[in-house]
Design a protein around this motif. Structure first.
Motif, PDB file in Angstrom:
ATOM      1  N   ASN A 126      53.757  23.439  16.501  1.00 40.14           N
ATOM      2  CA  ASN A 126      53.625  21.933  16.596  1.00 40.14           C
ATOM      3  C   ASN A 126      52.570  21.596  15.912  1.00 40.14           C
ATOM      4  O   ASN A 126      51.577  22.438  15.222  1.00 40.14           O
ATOM      5  N   GLN A 127      52.204  20.111  15.797  1.00 40.85           N
ATOM      6  CA  GLN A 127      51.136  19.545  15.262  1.00 40.85           C
ATOM      7  C   GLN A 127      49.750  20.016  15.746  1.00 40.85           C
ATOM      8  O   GLN A 127      48.881  20.220  15.003  1.00 40.85           O
ATOM      9  N   ALA A 128      49.761  19.850  17.150  1.00 36.73           N
ATOM     10  CA  ALA A 128      48.686  20.602  17.856  1.00 36.73           C
ATOM     11  C   ALA A 128      48.139  21.894  17.226  1.00 36.73           C
ATOM     12  O   ALA A 128      46.849  22.328  17.038  1.00 36.73           O
ATOM     13  N   SER A 192      39.094  11.113  16.711  1.00 35.94           N
ATOM     14  CA  SER A 192      38.050  10.248  16.841  1.00 35.94           C
ATOM     15  C   SER A 192      37.145  10.309  18.079  1.00 35.94           C
ATOM     16  O   SER A 192      36.718   9.371  18.747  1.00 35.94           O
ATOM     17  N   ARG A 193      37.117  11.595  18.631  1.00 38.39           N
ATOM     18  CA  ARG A 193      36.212  11.781  19.821  1.00 38.39           C
ATOM     19  C   ARG A 193      35.949  13.183  19.757  1.00 38.39           C
ATOM     20  O   ARG A 193      36.683  14.221  19.072  1.00 38.39           O
ATOM     21  N   LEU A 194      34.831  13.630  20.370  1.00 40.06           N
ATOM     22  CA  LEU A 194      34.377  14.868  20.515  1.00 40.06           C
ATOM     23  C   LEU A 194      33.852  15.215  21.661  1.00 40.06           C
ATOM     24  O   LEU A 194      32.737  14.549  22.379  1.00 40.06           O
ATOM     25  N   SER A 195      34.131  16.188  22.294  1.00 40.97           N
ATOM     26  CA  SER A 195      33.703  16.665  23.736  1.00 40.97           C
ATOM     27  C   SER A 195      32.885  17.750  23.495  1.00 40.97           C
ATOM     28  O   SER A 195      32.647  18.639  22.769  1.00 40.97           O
ATOM     29  N   ALA A 271      45.904  24.692  21.577  1.00 44.12           N
ATOM     30  CA  ALA A 271      45.210  23.571  21.137  1.00 44.12           C
ATOM     31  C   ALA A 271      44.947  22.650  22.201  1.00 44.12           C
ATOM     32  O   ALA A 271      43.825  22.025  22.413  1.00 44.12           O
ATOM     33  N   ALA A 272      45.686  22.725  23.353  1.00 48.43           N
ATOM     34  CA  ALA A 272      45.407  21.914  24.625  1.00 48.43           C
ATOM     35  C   ALA A 272      44.222  22.587  25.193  1.00 48.43           C
ATOM     36  O   ALA A 272      43.207  21.789  25.822  1.00 48.43           O
ATOM     37  N   PHE A 273      44.086  23.789  25.334  1.00 47.33           N
ATOM     38  CA  PHE A 273      42.723  24.481  25.705  1.00 47.33           C
ATOM     39  C   PHE A 273      41.548  24.073  24.814  1.00 47.33           C
ATOM     40  O   PHE A 273      40.508  23.701  25.522  1.00 47.33           O
ATOM     41  N   ILE A 274      41.696  23.992  23.718  1.00 50.64           N
ATOM     42  CA  ILE A 274      40.434  23.906  22.663  1.00 50.64           C
ATOM     43  C   ILE A 274      40.132  22.243  22.759  1.00 50.64           C
ATOM     44  O   ILE A 274      38.736  22.002  22.981  1.00 50.64           O
ATOM     45  N   PHE A 275      41.176  21.505  22.804  1.00 49.58           N
ATOM     46  CA  PHE A 275      40.707  20.071  22.687  1.00 49.58           C
ATOM     47  C   PHE A 275      40.744  19.196  24.070  1.00 49.58           C
ATOM     48  O   PHE A 275      40.412  18.078  23.909  1.00 49.58           O
TER      49      PHE A 275
END
Length: 277
Positions: A126-128, A192-195, A271-275
């Motif tokens: 997927n794109q993620a 557009s955000r950074l954690s 990706a869910a884990f990273i972002f």
């Protein structure tokens, strides 16, 4: 510009185009690249550590496991890859214990097999997964490039003189800053955000990539080898090019598995884990 440098640049461009195109396309195209890396790495690993010279049969077993893993990545659903890796590594370890072979055999199976498995799992379908893969590329490439230039420009105390005399602490720090910055810019551009979590993970992956580089240098120095092979004109071997990437992928893939186990449910993707999606 010398002939060797021109060859090195040309090879780098070709490799970057192939890898980035496969990453963009995803699916079978990327799985083929990920699967191909596993046997190529095992070829170089077994050549450097002279596994075939020590015991042809045990080395053939290592080849069998790695090829089966590569086949599952391309033609299967990758569900058998981890059982094959774990079973193959344990069996290889028993071979060493019972037959007195080399511990480089199970090490090679894990290193080569997990390289292909982790790359394929991170990209997903997927794109993620595409963004997650680019994130890791940004960390590793940013770290690698700036570590080289900062180290040459500033110099200073050596990072690990017995393993890799050319690496410095200034280069390691500069590379880490660059890797975190590059991945941060990518994340901002996409979401557009950074954690703080994503940046902390980028820092960890940058360190992991440099550890991977040192690990490969250690193996080559241990066996008196300059390059892992001559498969890539001007660059040496596949292991020489993907050592940092491999360890960064190992880190994020294994951390995702740990996170999944702790939460008690399967995460949507790496990706869910990273972002934090």
């Amino acid at each position: 510009m010398g002939r060797e440098l021109k060859l090195r640049i040309a090879s780098a461009i070709v490799l970057a185009v192939v890898v980035l195109t496969a990453t963009w396309v995803g699916g079978s195209a990327f799985n083929i690249v990920a699967a191909a890396i596993a046997p190529l790495i095992y070829y170089e690993w077994s050549t450097i550590t002279r596994l075939a010279e020590q015991n042809f049969k045990t080395n053939a077993f290592g080849w069998l496991i790695v090829v089966l893993i590569a086949g599952d990545i391309v033609f299967g659903s990758s569900e058998l890859s981890m059982p094959l890796l774990c079973g193959g590594a344990v069996t290889a370890a028993l071979m060493v214990l019972l037959g007195g072979g080399s511990w480089w055999l199970p090490g090679g199976i894990v290193y080569a097999g997990l390289s292909g498995i982790s790359l394929a799992a991170i990209r997903g379908d997927n794109q993620a997964g595409f963004v997650a893969t680019l994130f890791i590329f940004a960390v590793v490439w940013g770290t690698d490039i700036l570590a080289y230039f900062v180290g040459r420009a500033i110099g200073g105390p050596k990072l690990a003189p017995r393993i890799s005399p050319g690496k410095t602490w200034s280069g390691a720090i500069g590379g880490t800053v660059a890797g975190v910055a590059a991945s941060g810019l990518l994340t901002l551009g996409v979401f557009s955000r950074l954690s703080l979590w994503t940046m902390a993970l980028a820092f960890l992956l940058s360190v992991a990539s440099q550890v991977g580089d040192l690990f490969e240098s250690f193996i080559k120095r241990r066996f008196g080898v300059k390059d892992s092979s001559h498969l890539i004109p001007g660059h040496g071997g596949v292991m020489d090019r993907v050592d940092g990437l491999v360890f960064a992928c190992f880190a994020v893939f294994l951390l995702t598995l740990v996170d999944t186990a702790m939460k008690g449910h399967v995460s949507n993707s790496v990706a869910a884990f990273i972002f934090g999606l």
